[in-house]
Write an enzyme that holds these catalytic residues in place. Sequence first.
Site, mmCIF file in Angstrom:
data_model
loop_
_atom_site.group_PDB
_atom_site.id
_atom_site.type_symbol
_atom_site.label_atom_id
_atom_site.label_comp_id
_atom_site.label_asym_id
_atom_site.label_seq_id
_atom_site.Cartn_x
_atom_site.Cartn_y
_atom_site.Cartn_z
ATOM 1 N N HIS A 29 0.841 -1.213 0.000
ATOM 2 C CA HIS A 29 0.000 0.000 0.000
ATOM 3 C C HIS A 29 0.875 1.261 0.000
ATOM 4 O O HIS A 29 0.603 2.222 -0.717
ATOM 5 C CB HIS A 29 -0.888 0.044 1.256
ATOM 6 C CG HIS A 29 -1.870 -1.076 1.378
ATOM 7 N ND1 HIS A 29 -2.009 -1.831 2.526
ATOM 8 C CD2 HIS A 29 -2.772 -1.576 0.495
ATOM 9 C CE1 HIS A 29 -2.953 -2.736 2.352
ATOM 10 N NE2 HIS A 29 -3.444 -2.608 1.129
ATOM 11 N N LYS A 53 -15.585 -7.282 4.635
ATOM 12 C CA LYS A 53 -14.882 -8.264 5.469
ATOM 13 C C LYS A 53 -14.872 -7.858 6.942
ATOM 14 O O LYS A 53 -14.933 -6.681 7.264
ATOM 15 C CB LYS A 53 -13.429 -8.386 5.011
ATOM 16 C CG LYS A 53 -13.273 -8.462 3.527
ATOM 17 C CD LYS A 53 -11.861 -8.089 3.109
ATOM 18 C CE LYS A 53 -11.813 -7.679 1.668
ATOM 19 N NZ LYS A 53 -10.595 -6.968 1.313
ATOM 20 N N ARG A 102 -2.554 -6.186 -8.258
ATOM 21 C CA ARG A 102 -1.434 -7.122 -8.073
ATOM 22 C C ARG A 102 -1.307 -8.138 -9.198
ATOM 23 O O ARG A 102 -0.245 -8.420 -9.683
ATOM 24 C CB ARG A 102 -1.581 -7.877 -6.749
ATOM 25 C CG ARG A 102 -1.056 -7.125 -5.568
ATOM 26 C CD ARG A 102 -1.415 -7.833 -4.327
ATOM 27 N NE ARG A 102 -2.847 -8.118 -4.362
ATOM 28 C CZ ARG A 102 -3.611 -8.208 -3.309
ATOM 29 N NH1 ARG A 102 -3.112 -8.067 -2.121
ATOM 30 N NH2 ARG A 102 -4.901 -8.458 -3.420
ATOM 31 N N SER A 140 -3.082 -7.867 2.736
ATOM 32 C CA SER A 140 -3.385 -7.777 4.171
ATOM 33 C C SER A 140 -3.841 -9.134 4.690
ATOM 34 O O SER A 140 -3.532 -9.526 5.812
ATOM 35 C CB SER A 140 -4.480 -6.739 4.414
ATOM 36 O OG SER A 140 -4.047 -5.478 3.995
HETATM 37 O O1 PNS Z 1 -9.121 -3.001 0.599
HETATM 38 P P1 PNS Z 1 -10.447 -3.495 0.120
HETATM 39 O O2 PNS Z 1 -11.144 -4.287 1.198
HETATM 40 O O3 PNS Z 1 -10.367 -4.253 -1.185
HETATM 41 O O4 PNS Z 1 -11.328 -2.173 -0.144
HETATM 42 C C1 PNS Z 1 -12.649 -2.265 -0.611
HETATM 43 C C2 PNS Z 1 -13.383 -0.931 -0.428
HETATM 44 C C3 PNS Z 1 -13.375 -0.517 1.030
HETATM 45 C C4 PNS Z 1 -12.680 0.130 -1.255
HETATM 46 C C5 PNS Z 1 -14.836 -1.143 -0.961
HETATM 47 O O5 PNS Z 1 -15.412 -2.219 -0.309
HETATM 48 C C6 PNS Z 1 -15.710 0.092 -0.756
HETATM 49 O O6 PNS Z 1 -15.580 1.067 -1.452
HETATM 50 N N1 PNS Z 1 -16.598 0.037 0.258
HETATM 51 C C7 PNS Z 1 -17.518 1.115 0.558
HETATM 52 C C8 PNS Z 1 -18.924 0.756 0.093
HETATM 53 C C9 PNS Z 1 -19.136 1.113 -1.363
HETATM 54 O O7 PNS Z 1 -19.031 2.243 -1.766
HETATM 55 N N2 PNS Z 1 -19.479 0.102 -2.194
HETATM 56 C C10 PNS Z 1 -19.747 0.304 -3.598
HETATM 57 C C11 PNS Z 1 -18.539 0.068 -4.480
HETATM 58 S S1 PNS Z 1 -18.589 -1.592 -5.061
#
Ligand code: PNS
Length: 183
Positions: A29, A53, A102, A140
């Site tokens: 990151h 998650k 990745r 992570s």
């Molecule tokens: O590091 P991650 O877990 O892959 O991040 C995912 C994240 C937090 C960016 C994504 O789940 C998110 O944007 N969550 C907020 C809810 C949202 O806006 N969802 C719609 C987009 S699919």
Amino acid sequence: MARKKKGDKTSMGKIAIYPGSFDPLTYGHIDIVERALEIFDKVILAIAHDAEKKSLFTVEERVEMARSIFKDNPNVIVDSFKGLLVNYVEKTNAKVLLRGLRATSDFEYEFHMASMNRSLSSHLDTLFMMTSKDYFFVSSRTIKQVAKLGGSVEGLVPDLVARRLKEKFKLPVARRRMIGWDE
Ligand code: PNS
């Protein structure tokens, strides 16, 4: 032309929002943030409250760790958000979301997420940066798995994160000695 008010985030130049769970933050990151700062004036590390998650670290712990890690870089702003990412982005006036990519296995999930965000907010683009070769295997999830089982995550996460992982996964003293956690 109207003068920009103090604290107005539009006065911050080119901003990218780097959203994620960051549970925990890894050197993968950090590498993305550092490279993004070659393109953008500011990067907002936006830590999600309610990612799908179940997180190991609370959002407060994740924010505190990230703030400490980036404390010497005023161009990195660490924040958290609840609910839809597009609603958070709306408040910042940023037009770009940043995500690390990745491998091809990341692509489908990222493609869906970027497409959904673009459908929710038509002026929002997602910029993908390829993870550096040194970190393409780091996630992570695997970091937590290794740390939980007493493996070394040295060189893959900042020392602060490694220490916090040890605290989270407190192992019995005998096991800690056996795997070299306690010299
Ligand atoms: O590091 P991650 O877990 O892959 O991040 C995912 C994240 C937090 C960016 C994504 O789940 C998110 O944007 N969550 C907020 C809810 C949202 O806006 N969802 C719609 C987009 S699919």
